[in-house]
Design a protein around this motif. Structure first.
Motif, PDB file in Angstrom:
ATOM      1  N   VAL A 229      24.055  -5.310   5.214  1.00 16.19           N
ATOM      2  CA  VAL A 229      23.215  -5.311   4.015  1.00 16.19           C
ATOM      3  C   VAL A 229      24.083  -4.919   2.827  1.00 16.19           C
ATOM      4  O   VAL A 229      24.713  -3.854   2.830  1.00 16.19           O
ATOM      5  CB  VAL A 229      22.034  -4.330   4.150  1.00 16.19           C
ATOM      6  N   THR A 230      24.122  -5.789   1.833  1.00 18.56           N
ATOM      7  CA  THR A 230      24.919  -5.552   0.631  1.00 18.56           C
ATOM      8  C   THR A 230      23.987  -5.537  -0.571  1.00 18.56           C
ATOM      9  O   THR A 230      23.217  -6.474  -0.777  1.00 18.56           O
ATOM     10  CB  THR A 230      25.981  -6.643   0.454  1.00 18.56           C
ATOM     11  N   ILE A 231      24.072  -4.463  -1.358  1.00 14.67           N
ATOM     12  CA  ILE A 231      23.220  -4.301  -2.544  1.00 14.67           C
ATOM     13  C   ILE A 231      24.146  -4.133  -3.749  1.00 14.67           C
ATOM     14  O   ILE A 231      24.535  -3.018  -4.096  1.00 14.67           O
ATOM     15  CB  ILE A 231      22.282  -3.090  -2.393  1.00 14.67           C
ATOM     16  N   GLY A 237      26.922   3.669  -2.267  1.00 12.24           N
ATOM     17  CA  GLY A 237      26.572   3.070  -0.989  1.00 12.24           C
ATOM     18  C   GLY A 237      26.009   4.060   0.007  1.00 12.24           C
ATOM     19  O   GLY A 237      25.280   3.676   0.934  1.00 12.24           O
ATOM     20  N   ASP A 238      26.316   5.345  -0.155  1.00 13.39           N
ATOM     21  CA  ASP A 238      25.764   6.338   0.755  1.00 13.39           C
ATOM     22  C   ASP A 238      24.247   6.441   0.632  1.00 13.39           C
ATOM     23  O   ASP A 238      23.580   6.885   1.566  1.00 13.39           O
ATOM     24  CB  ASP A 238      26.394   7.709   0.487  1.00 13.39           C
ATOM     25  N   ASP A 239      23.695   6.042  -0.511  1.00 13.06           N
ATOM     26  CA  ASP A 239      22.241   6.051  -0.659  1.00 13.06           C
ATOM     27  C   ASP A 239      21.596   5.121   0.369  1.00 13.06           C
ATOM     28  O   ASP A 239      20.577   5.459   0.985  1.00 13.06           O
ATOM     29  CB  ASP A 239      21.841   5.607  -2.067  1.00 13.06           C
ATOM     30  N   TRP A 240      22.188   3.931   0.553  1.00 11.29           N
ATOM     31  CA  TRP A 240      21.655   3.002   1.542  1.00 11.29           C
ATOM     32  C   TRP A 240      21.888   3.527   2.954  1.00 11.29           C
ATOM     33  O   TRP A 240      21.011   3.407   3.818  1.00 11.29           O
ATOM     34  CB  TRP A 240      22.277   1.619   1.392  1.00 11.29           C
ATOM     35  N   THR A 241      23.031   4.114   3.193  1.00 13.33           N
ATOM     36  CA  THR A 241      23.311   4.664   4.525  1.00 13.33           C
ATOM     37  C   THR A 241      22.271   5.704   4.911  1.00 13.33           C
ATOM     38  O   THR A 241      21.762   5.716   6.038  1.00 13.33           O
ATOM     39  CB  THR A 241      24.720   5.289   4.548  1.00 13.33           C
TER      40      THR A 241
END
Length: 265
Positions: A229-231, A237-241
């Motif tokens: 998943v790429t935003i 990016g740690d927010d998505w993790t």
């Protein structure tokens, strides 16, 4: 003109403009031959001419309306039968900003046909053929509204949530079969799609809008880094993790034969 060794053929839907056209450009420059799919044949032919001149790749144009069953079936057959195809970009789609009470249900049905049914059928056509060929890649263009359905039209958000969920399921099922999958979640991107959605350019704060070139380049950087998943607009990016970790922890808590105590009376 730059000559490159082909990495196989990439099929890009919605390739006549915007995100799809940029993907076509970038993938051709990465060494893929191309099949460009969209309704506007004039734009497709112009793009094909430029890509051949710039990259030396082979480019085919497939005029198709993916909401039309016969056109969709023709692209499905291509994905099944063309042994050179190694990458599918499910990009074709459209959005809306109108709320339910102001929306036409037939337009919403057309959105589901293009945003949900078409990428599903194309993935189901492409993946078994790719597995037989020994590998391949599917990139599905979702949206940040997949995790924020309150932001725009609800059917649009739901359609993009479907694309995200489909991609994550594909990753779960296919990771050991030589298939790479990626969901790309753009934020507001500078394309003609906003005019179709009902929010012309003058109504959008410039600070929201990312150039399509930057969005695609970021998405491909995420692909190169192995992201599922790429935003592109997400700054940390740690927010998505953390989001995904919480979701995966929560889904482990659903296997119970009795309702939660709060429901027992």
């Amino acid at each position: 003109m730059t000559q490159k060794q082909s990495k196989g053929t990439a099929v890009v839907t919605g390739a006549s403009s915007g995100i799809g056209a940029v993907y076509a450009d970038r993938l051709a420059k990465r060494g893929y031959d191309m099949v460009l799919v969209a309704r506007n044949e004039h734009r497709l032919q112009a793009l094909a001419t430029r890509l051949r001149a710039d990259t030396g790749c082979a480019v085919r144009v497939a005029k198709a309306d993916l909401t039309d069953k016969s056109d969709l079936a023709r692209i499905e057959a291509l994905l099944k039968d063309d042994a050179t195809i190694s990458l599918l970009v499910n990009n074709a789609g459209f959005g809306s900003v109108t709320p339910l009470l102001a929306s036409d249900v037939d337009t919403m049905k057309s959105m589901i046909d293009l945003n949900v049914t078409a990428p599903t059928r194309l993935a189901y056509a492409a993946v078994p053929a790719m597995v037989k060929r020994g590998g391949g890649t599917v990139i599905n263009i979702s949206s940040v509204v997949a995790i924020g359905p309150e932001v725009l039209n609800g059917v649009y958000g739901a359609s993009k949530a479907f694309v995200l969920a489909l991609t994550q399921s594909m990753q779960h099922e296919l990771a050991d079969k030589g298939i790479r999958v990626q969901a790309v979640l753009p934020g507001a991107t500078d394309t003609e799609g906003w005019d179709i959605a009902g929010m012309p350019k003058g109504q959008r704060p410039p600070s929201w809008i990312m150039p399509a070139e930057d969005m695609v380049d970021a998405a491909l950087a995420g692909f190169d880094a192995g992201e599922v998943v790429t935003i592109p607009p997400l700054q940390d990016g740690d927010d998505w993790t953390r989001y995904e970790a919480g979701r995966n922890e929560l889904r482990q808590r659903f296997a119970h034969s009795r309702p939660g105590p709060r429901y027992l009376t």
